[in-house]
Design an enzyme around this catalytic site. Structure first.
Site, PDB file in Angstrom:
ATOM      1  N   LYS A   1       1.057  -1.223  -0.001  1.00 45.41           N
ATOM      2  CA  LYS A   1       0.135  -0.066   0.053  1.00 45.41           C
ATOM      3  C   LYS A   1       1.000   1.276   0.118  1.00 45.41           C
ATOM      4  O   LYS A   1       1.994   1.215   0.819  1.00 45.41           O
ATOM      5  CB  LYS A   1      -0.869  -0.061   1.472  1.00 45.41           C
TER       6      LYS A   1
ATOM      7  N   ASP B   1      -5.227   0.787   8.109  1.00 45.63           N
ATOM      8  CA  ASP B   1      -4.958   0.566   6.940  1.00 45.63           C
ATOM      9  C   ASP B   1      -5.647  -0.717   6.283  1.00 45.63           C
ATOM     10  O   ASP B   1      -5.743  -0.924   5.156  1.00 45.63           O
ATOM     11  CB  ASP B   1      -3.478   0.495   6.626  1.00 45.63           C
TER      12      ASP B   1
HETATM   13  C1  LIG Z   1       0.403   5.828   8.216  1.00 43.77           C
HETATM   14  C2  LIG Z   1      -0.675   5.212   7.805  1.00 43.77           C
HETATM   15  O1  LIG Z   1      -0.014   3.949   7.172  1.00 43.77           O
HETATM   16  C3  LIG Z   1      -1.203   5.800   6.525  1.00 43.77           C
HETATM   17  O2  LIG Z   1      -1.916   5.018   5.561  1.00 43.77           O
HETATM   18  C4  LIG Z   1      -1.826   4.821   8.489  1.00 43.77           C
HETATM   19  O3  LIG Z   1      -2.597   5.904   8.895  1.00 43.77           O
HETATM   20  C5  LIG Z   1      -1.330   3.881   9.852  1.00 43.77           C
HETATM   21  O4  LIG Z   1      -1.737   2.535   9.396  1.00 43.77           O
HETATM   22  P1  LIG Z   1      -1.505   1.393  10.536  1.00 43.77           P
HETATM   23  O5  LIG Z   1      -0.080   1.381  10.493  1.00 43.77           O
HETATM   24  O6  LIG Z   1      -2.233   0.313  10.149  1.00 43.77           O
HETATM   25  O7  LIG Z   1      -1.824   2.208  11.835  1.00 43.77           O
HETATM   26  P2  LIG Z   1      -2.484   1.246  13.147  1.00 43.77           P
HETATM   27  O8  LIG Z   1      -1.296   0.206  13.467  1.00 43.77           O
HETATM   28  O9  LIG Z   1      -3.623   1.125  13.066  1.00 43.77           O
HETATM   29  O10 LIG Z   1      -1.961   2.417  14.278  1.00 43.77           O
HETATM   30  C6  LIG Z   1      -0.821   2.648  14.970  1.00 43.77           C
HETATM   31  C7  LIG Z   1      -0.763   3.993  15.702  1.00 43.77           C
HETATM   32  O11 LIG Z   1      -0.569   4.911  14.592  1.00 43.77           O
HETATM   33  C8  LIG Z   1      -1.368   6.037  15.271  1.00 43.77           C
HETATM   34  N1  LIG Z   1      -2.350   6.648  14.199  1.00 43.77           N
HETATM   35  C9  LIG Z   1      -2.674   5.570  13.163  1.00 43.77           C
HETATM   36  C10 LIG Z   1      -3.630   5.874  12.338  1.00 43.77           C
HETATM   37  C11 LIG Z   1      -4.288   7.269  12.428  1.00 43.77           C
HETATM   38  N2  LIG Z   1      -5.014   7.686  11.554  1.00 43.77           N
HETATM   39  N3  LIG Z   1      -3.821   8.092  13.252  1.00 43.77           N
HETATM   40  C12 LIG Z   1      -3.012   7.599  14.506  1.00 43.77           C
HETATM   41  O12 LIG Z   1      -2.574   8.339  15.102  1.00 43.77           O
HETATM   42  C13 LIG Z   1      -1.944   5.720  16.418  1.00 43.77           C
HETATM   43  O13 LIG Z   1      -1.069   5.939  17.542  1.00 43.77           O
HETATM   44  C14 LIG Z   1      -1.903   4.026  16.413  1.00 43.77           C
HETATM   45  O14 LIG Z   1      -2.096   3.511  17.508  1.00 43.77           O
HETATM   46  N1  LIG Z   2       1.988  -9.882   8.848  1.00 46.63           N
HETATM   47  C1  LIG Z   2       2.936  -8.913   9.393  1.00 46.63           C
HETATM   48  N2  LIG Z   2       4.011  -8.380   8.651  1.00 46.63           N
HETATM   49  C2  LIG Z   2       4.897  -7.594   9.126  1.00 46.63           C
HETATM   50  N3  LIG Z   2       4.719  -7.098  10.451  1.00 46.63           N
HETATM   51  C3  LIG Z   2       3.781  -7.608  11.138  1.00 46.63           C
HETATM   52  C4  LIG Z   2       3.084  -8.476  10.601  1.00 46.63           C
HETATM   53  N4  LIG Z   2       2.009  -8.819  11.660  1.00 46.63           N
HETATM   54  C5  LIG Z   2       2.359  -7.771  12.948  1.00 46.63           C
HETATM   55  N5  LIG Z   2       3.504  -7.459  12.357  1.00 46.63           N
HETATM   56  C6  LIG Z   2       4.305  -6.420  13.570  1.00 46.63           C
HETATM   57  O1  LIG Z   2       3.838  -5.273  13.118  1.00 46.63           O
HETATM   58  C7  LIG Z   2       4.681  -4.134  13.166  1.00 46.63           C
HETATM   59  C8  LIG Z   2       4.356  -3.297  11.966  1.00 46.63           C
HETATM   60  O2  LIG Z   2       4.451  -3.822  10.952  1.00 46.63           O
HETATM   61  P1  LIG Z   2       3.694  -3.255   9.626  1.00 46.63           P
HETATM   62  O3  LIG Z   2       4.470  -4.035   8.198  1.00 46.63           O
HETATM   63  O4  LIG Z   2       2.032  -3.328   9.783  1.00 46.63           O
HETATM   64  O5  LIG Z   2       4.198  -1.829   9.432  1.00 46.63           O
HETATM   65  P2  LIG Z   2       3.634  -0.245   9.208  1.00 46.63           P
HETATM   66  O6  LIG Z   2       4.538   0.546   9.450  1.00 46.63           O
HETATM   67  O7  LIG Z   2       2.399  -0.291  10.460  1.00 46.63           O
HETATM   68  O8  LIG Z   2       2.935  -0.139   7.829  1.00 46.63           O
HETATM   69  P3  LIG Z   2       1.894   0.974   7.318  1.00 46.63           P
HETATM   70  O9  LIG Z   2       2.152   2.055   8.548  1.00 46.63           O
HETATM   71  O10 LIG Z   2       2.261   1.316   6.024  1.00 46.63           O
HETATM   72  O11 LIG Z   2       0.422   0.275   7.498  1.00 46.63           O
HETATM   73  C9  LIG Z   2       5.833  -5.044  12.708  1.00 46.63           C
HETATM   74  O12 LIG Z   2       7.022  -4.206  13.393  1.00 46.63           O
HETATM   75  C10 LIG Z   2       5.634  -6.531  13.102  1.00 46.63           C
HETATM   76  O13 LIG Z   2       6.365  -6.508  14.587  1.00 46.63           O
END
Ligand SMILES: C[C@](O)(CO)[C@H](O)COP(=O)(O)OP(=O)(O)OC[C@H]1O[C@@H](n2ccc(N)nc2=O)[C@H](O)[C@@H]1O
Ligand SMILES: Nc1ncnc2c1ncn2[C@@H]1O[C@H](COP(=O)(O)OP(=O)(O)OP(=O)(O)O)[C@@H](O)[C@H]1O
Length: 280
Positions: free
Chosen positions: A15, A132
């Site tokens: 993504k 996401d």
């Molecule tokens: C940065 C993006 O990847 C853009 O697509 C997303 O907004 C984040 O998506 P993601 O990694 O799936 O995020 P999540 O794992 O749901 O959230 C991780 C943390 O990021 C912060 N978070 C996430 C999404 C959002 N709209 N606002 C936030 O402040 C929050 O602290 C949350 O606890």
């Molecule tokens: N299927 C998976 N692939 C990779 N990491 C994973 C997975 N499931 C859980 N994790 C944990 O989630 C953490 C975040 O990984 P992820 O690949 O979701 O990154 P991300 O930065 O949140 O991606 P994005 O912000 O673009 O959604 C990793 O450090 C890992 O410990």
């Protein structure tokens, strides 16, 4: 008579946030976004097979460090269905990299489980697996807003050819959002233009932003180097970070130019994760 256990597999595309405007913050701390999201032809692969008990096998060139237990988002996605499965996850994307990773894997697992079980609607809790996940379930160009729960398909996005590069540093998404100083920034224009071709889209993108670049660079200064390196590639038209980083992309008008640029980077920076990609 069924011949053998039920089985389903799905691709989990990377993504990519072509833009990521942070427009506000809710009381619960989540940030309001306005983002043009596209998907790459590179990604992970998820397969699920009916089994006596849940299990997860993680393989692939980017498997190191990825959880192999119930903390993995694919396990959590599969567990939402009451059907134990053996999950195999083939990792080709770097984790914690700003390109969907776990969220895209979770979405692919939800789709595979729905196919395997014949469930027509996803179980409660599906999109709550990650901000996401909803856009990754759509796996086509979309405008994402809210905290990620509002996803509107965007048609007629001209093909974009790119190089994705990650310096293999993990960037924690929460910390990047937290470090963002100005939470209320301008959204994209209300109506997105109908871009007439790749060049028109790239020219428009050049006037947009990823507001998380500055805090991500403060956390991981190497991200500034990644963007500068991508920007210097022959025929690179624009370079920007995706999501909360550290993966960045450069855009090109042809696939050949993207592949030639990727080959250059692979040679000169063997420690980075680099791949050509086409976004749609
Ligand atoms: C940065 C993006 O990847 C853009 O697509 C997303 O907004 C984040 O998506 P993601 O990694 O799936 O995020 P999540 O794992 O749901 O959230 C991780 C943390 O990021 C912060 N978070 C996430 C999404 C959002 N709209 N606002 C936030 O402040 C929050 O602290 C949350 O606890
Ligand atoms: N299927 C998976 N692939 C990779 N990491 C994973 C997975 N499931 C859980 N994790 C944990 O989630 C953490 C975040 O990984 P992820 O690949 O979701 O990154 P991300 O930065 O949140 O991606 P994005 O912000 O673009 O959604 C990793 O450090 C890992 O410990």
């Amino acid at each position: 008579m069924r011949n053998g256990p039920l089985f389903s597999k799905f691709f989990a595309p990377a993504k990519v946030n072509l833009t990521l405007h942070v427009t506000g913050q809710r009381k619960d701390g989540y940030h309001l976004l306005d983002s043009l999201v596209v998907f790459a032809d590179v990604g992970d692969r998820v397969a699920v097979r009916e089994a006596e008990a849940m299990s997860l096998d993680v393989s692939g060139p980017m498997a190191a460090g990825v959880p192999t237990d119930a903390s993995n988002l694919v396990w959590q996605a599969a567990a939402l269905f009451d059907r134990p499965v053996a999950i195999t996850l083939s990792k080709h994307l770097p984790a914690a990299a700003g390109i969907g990773g776990g969220s895209s894997d979770a979405a692919a697992t939800l789709l595979a489980m729905a196919e395997l079980t014949g469930e027509k609607r996803l179980p409660d809790g599906s999109v709550e697996l990650g901000a996401d996940v909803r856009v990754c379930l759509m796996r086509q160009a979309a405008r994402m807003s809210g905290i990620g729960e509002v996803v509107e398909p965007v048609g007629n996005v001209p093909p974009l050819h790119a190089v994705l590069a990650n310096p293999r540093v993990e960037v924690p998404t929460p910390a990047v959002f937290k470090a963002l100083e100005t939470k209320e920034n301008k959204p994209m224009s209300k109506a997105l233009p109908r871009w007439q071709g790749t060049k028109a889209l790239i020219d428009w993108l050049a006037a947009q932003r990823n507001d998380l670049e500055a805090p991500a660079m403060a956390a991981e200064p190497v991200i500034a180097e990644v963007i500068a390196t991508l920007r210097a590639l022959p025929q690179a038209r624009l370079a920007r970070m995706s999501g909360s980083g550290a993966t960045c992309f450069a855009l090109f008008e042809t696939r050949d130019a993207a592949e030639a640029a990727a080959a250059t980077l692979v040679d000169t920076l063997p420690g980075w994760w680099v791949t050509p990609a086409t976004f749609s």
